[in-house]
Structures are given as structure tokens and as C-alpha cells.
Design a protein around this motif. Sequence first.
Motif, PDB file in Angstrom:
ATOM      1  N   SER A  36       0.844  -1.193   0.000  1.00  0.00           N
ATOM      2  CA  SER A  36       0.000   0.000   0.000  1.00  0.00           C
ATOM      3  C   SER A  36       0.881   1.244   0.000  1.00  0.00           C
ATOM      4  CB  SER A  36      -0.939  -0.010   1.197  1.00  0.00           C
ATOM      5  OG  SER A  36      -0.237  -0.222   2.380  1.00  0.00           O
ATOM      6  N   PRO A  37       0.354   2.334  -0.504  1.00  0.00           N
ATOM      7  CA  PRO A  37       1.133   3.573  -0.602  1.00  0.00           C
ATOM      8  C   PRO A  37       1.646   4.022   0.771  1.00  0.00           C
ATOM      9  CG  PRO A  37      -0.999   3.789  -1.697  1.00  0.00           C
ATOM     10  CD  PRO A  37      -1.004   2.487  -0.968  1.00  0.00           C
ATOM     11  N   ALA A  38       2.773   4.670   0.769  1.00  0.00           N
ATOM     12  CA  ALA A  38       3.418   5.073   2.019  1.00  0.00           C
ATOM     13  C   ALA A  38       2.741   6.272   2.683  1.00  0.00           C
ATOM     14  CB  ALA A  38       4.888   5.384   1.765  1.00  0.00           C
ATOM     15  N   LEU A  39       2.401   7.292   1.920  1.00  0.00           N
ATOM     16  CA  LEU A  39       1.856   8.521   2.518  1.00  0.00           C
ATOM     17  C   LEU A  39       0.560   8.295   3.288  1.00  0.00           C
ATOM     18  CD1 LEU A  39       2.665  11.187  -0.222  1.00  0.00           C
ATOM     19  CD2 LEU A  39       3.779  10.846   1.977  1.00  0.00           C
ATOM     20  N   PRO A  40      -0.405   7.538   2.761  1.00  0.00           N
ATOM     21  CA  PRO A  40      -1.640   7.339   3.527  1.00  0.00           C
ATOM     22  C   PRO A  40      -1.438   6.602   4.855  1.00  0.00           C
ATOM     23  CG  PRO A  40      -2.030   6.861   1.225  1.00  0.00           C
ATOM     24  CD  PRO A  40      -0.537   7.032   1.400  1.00  0.00           C
ATOM     25  N   LEU A  57      -2.422  14.924   3.234  1.00  0.00           N
ATOM     26  CA  LEU A  57      -3.877  14.789   3.349  1.00  0.00           C
ATOM     27  C   LEU A  57      -4.520  14.336   2.040  1.00  0.00           C
ATOM     28  CD1 LEU A  57      -5.028  17.809   5.545  1.00  0.00           C
ATOM     29  CD2 LEU A  57      -4.886  15.393   6.169  1.00  0.00           C
ATOM     30  N   ALA A  58      -4.083  14.902   0.937  1.00  0.00           N
ATOM     31  CA  ALA A  58      -4.648  14.509  -0.359  1.00  0.00           C
ATOM     32  C   ALA A  58      -4.322  13.049  -0.663  1.00  0.00           C
ATOM     33  CB  ALA A  58      -4.124  15.421  -1.464  1.00  0.00           C
ATOM     34  N   SER A  59      -3.123  12.616  -0.326  1.00  0.00           N
ATOM     35  CA  SER A  59      -2.733  11.221  -0.547  1.00  0.00           C
ATOM     36  C   SER A  59      -3.532  10.280   0.349  1.00  0.00           C
ATOM     37  CB  SER A  59      -1.238  11.039  -0.296  1.00  0.00           C
ATOM     38  OG  SER A  59      -0.483  11.739  -1.256  1.00  0.00           O
ATOM     39  N   ARG A  60      -3.788  10.687   1.566  1.00  0.00           N
ATOM     40  CA  ARG A  60      -4.610   9.874   2.464  1.00  0.00           C
ATOM     41  C   ARG A  60      -6.023   9.745   1.903  1.00  0.00           C
ATOM     42  NH1 ARG A  60      -6.127  10.909   7.168  1.00  0.00           N
ATOM     43  NH2 ARG A  60      -5.615   9.025   8.289  1.00  0.00           N
ATOM     44  N   ALA A  61      -6.569  10.852   1.425  1.00  0.00           N
ATOM     45  CA  ALA A  61      -7.929  10.827   0.890  1.00  0.00           C
ATOM     46  C   ALA A  61      -8.028   9.951  -0.358  1.00  0.00           C
ATOM     47  CB  ALA A  61      -8.401  12.247   0.579  1.00  0.00           C
ATOM     48  N   ALA A  62      -6.982   9.962  -1.177  1.00  0.00           N
ATOM     49  CA  ALA A  62      -6.968   9.180  -2.418  1.00  0.00           C
ATOM     50  C   ALA A  62      -6.465   7.753  -2.196  1.00  0.00           C
ATOM     51  CB  ALA A  62      -6.093   9.869  -3.456  1.00  0.00           C
ATOM     52  N   ASP A  63      -5.924   7.469  -1.012  1.00  0.00           N
ATOM     53  CA  ASP A  63      -5.275   6.199  -0.703  1.00  0.00           C
ATOM     54  C   ASP A  63      -4.224   5.854  -1.753  1.00  0.00           C
ATOM     55  OD1 ASP A  63      -4.720   4.039   0.924  1.00  0.00           O
ATOM     56  OD2 ASP A  63      -6.127   2.714  -0.128  1.00  0.00           O
ATOM     57  N   ALA A  64      -3.454   6.867  -2.106  1.00  0.00           N
ATOM     58  CA  ALA A  64      -2.387   6.727  -3.099  1.00  0.00           C
ATOM     59  C   ALA A  64      -1.346   7.810  -2.835  1.00  0.00           C
ATOM     60  CB  ALA A  64      -2.946   6.883  -4.508  1.00  0.00           C
ATOM     61  N   ASP A  65      -0.112   7.559  -3.224  1.00  0.00           N
ATOM     62  CA  ASP A  65       0.938   8.566  -3.094  1.00  0.00           C
ATOM     63  C   ASP A  65       0.813   9.542  -4.264  1.00  0.00           C
ATOM     64  OD1 ASP A  65       1.913   7.337  -0.847  1.00  0.00           O
ATOM     65  OD2 ASP A  65       3.511   6.272  -1.880  1.00  0.00           O
TER      66      ASP A  65
END
Length: 173
Positions: A36-40, A57-65
Amino acid sequence: MARAGLIALLPLLGLGCEDAAEPEVTATPAPQKAESPALPRIKWLDSNDGITPERWLASRAADADLPETSPEVEAMRDELNRAAEQFRDPPRMIANRAVQLEDMLAGRGIEESAPELIDLLSEATAKTGLKQGFGAVCQHYFNLRQQGIGRDAALEQLKGTSLLDPGNGAHRG
């Protein structure tokens, strides 16, 4: 003597020899899960992480880096800058507090995302005429929600609350 004969055969059979070939594995390995992506997965953004709060925050919302230049990151930057103008906290602290509030609410079975909370709490307190700490507003909202007060009613209460009791960090701006 039979024992000596068996020991003499060991090298010929390849047993006990460090150079012996490993048996081939015939089973197909299980497919590896995509990491899974690191930022989220980051739970708290430190000032020395080198990651902007809007990207986090944007990466968490998108569940992607997401890259720094993505439209979602740009939109989150605008949202955090607006919130930072309203509250006395910098964008990184607002992002951290919003994620913390998101987690606290989720622990109570209330699903509200950090970006949504920033927007809702900013809007609810915009007309109070006070410079309030975002953390104080988050705590007040959490207290209302855990008492069973619905989102809209809690936001209405925040609109009419000055949070000027001692220790809350609010002051007229």
C-alpha cells in the motif's frame, strides 16, 4: 564396520555435503500483495518529514501517493491555507489535528474524513470573529459528537460558541 561404510558413502550420496544442490521448489509461490502507498499510512506529520501537509492529506484521501503537482494536492493546499488564515495554527498542525480528530471519531463509529473536518470546522467557526486554535475547535466538536449530537447540530453549536473559557486558546483577532 557397517557404520564406517555408511559414512564413506555419504559424500557419494551428496548427504552432509555443503556443496550439494538444493532440491528444486515446484510449488508456485503465493502472489505478493501490492504494497500500500506510504503517505496514507503516516499517522502524524512531523516538521522534518519533508512532506507537505497538503500532499499528505490529499494522498490519504486518495489512498495513493500523489505527486505535489496533482490537482488534489493543489486543492488541499488552498483549503489548508484558508484554514490557517482563520485559525492561529500552521497548515501542518491543522492537518495533524484533523487526522487525529478523524481517528478519534472513527473510534466512536463516526466516519468523517480529515479534509471534510477541516472544511466543516472552518465554515462553522468562520463568523465567530475569533482567532481560535484548531485543536480547541476539534476537541469541542469531538465532545459534542461523542455525546451523541449529530454532525449538523454540533456544527450549529460551534457557530454560536466563543470557546473563550480559560485554557482554550481563543482570542479576538
